[in-house]
Motif scaffolding. Structure first.
Motif: not given
Length: 156
Positions: A58-64, A85-92, A94-102, A143-144
């Motif tokens: 929840r916190q990670s999604l809210w920040i992004d 303008e400064l960059g991008t980030k992705q969340y994948e 999956t059935e097991q959860g959410f995956i980001t770069e870090k 809910f975000i």
């Protein structure tokens, strides 16, 4: 001169066995209670871990959502794309959860809904996300949302 024997006061064997049996019963009950407390603590720890994981997501999604000006959901790839303008980030997703770069968030979802301008959106630009976890992962609702800037409507 008779030697007089003095009787030594002590416990009998029967009294010692009774005390030993009572001690065994009390120690056995103590270990049973200890086992119950340990099981309860493990259960509480598991619930805490699940809620902590959901709160971290929840916190990670809210920040992004508030850091990036554009948020897109790709239904085909099951990905959230955040960009500015400064960059991008992705969340994948999956059935097991959410995956980001870090980060990896181990949360199983029962349902997920995406919104844009208070209307359900299956793909494309979004400004809100509603997630509901399975009962095994706490049955929590996440809910975000974000406020859309004027640029959001100009770039449509």
């Amino acid at each position: 001169m008779g030697v007089r024997l003095k009787k030594v006061q002590a416990f009998t064997l029967n009294e010692m066995i009774v005390v030993l049996l009572i001690t065994v019963i009390v120690v056995g009950m103590a270990f049973s209670v200890l086992d119950l407390v340990q099981k309860q603590m493990k259960s509480i720890e598991g619930i805490y871990d699940v809620k902590l994981e959901a709160n971290n997501l929840r916190q990670s999604l809210w920040i992004d959502f508030n850091r990036y000006s554009s948020v897109f959901y790709d239904e085909k790839d099951e990905r959230l794309h955040f960009s500015n303008e400064l960059g991008t980030k992705q969340y994948e997703i999956t059935e097991q959860g959410f995956i980001t770069e870090k980060d990896t968030f181990d949360i199983q979802l029962q349902s997920k809904k995406f919104y844009f301008n208070n209307e359900l959106s299956s793909t494309g630009r979004i400004d809100a996300i509603e997630l509901e976890t399975t009962k095994e992962t706490g049955g929590q609702r996440i809910f975000i949302y974000k406020q859309n800037a004027a640029v959001t409507y100009l770039n449509q």
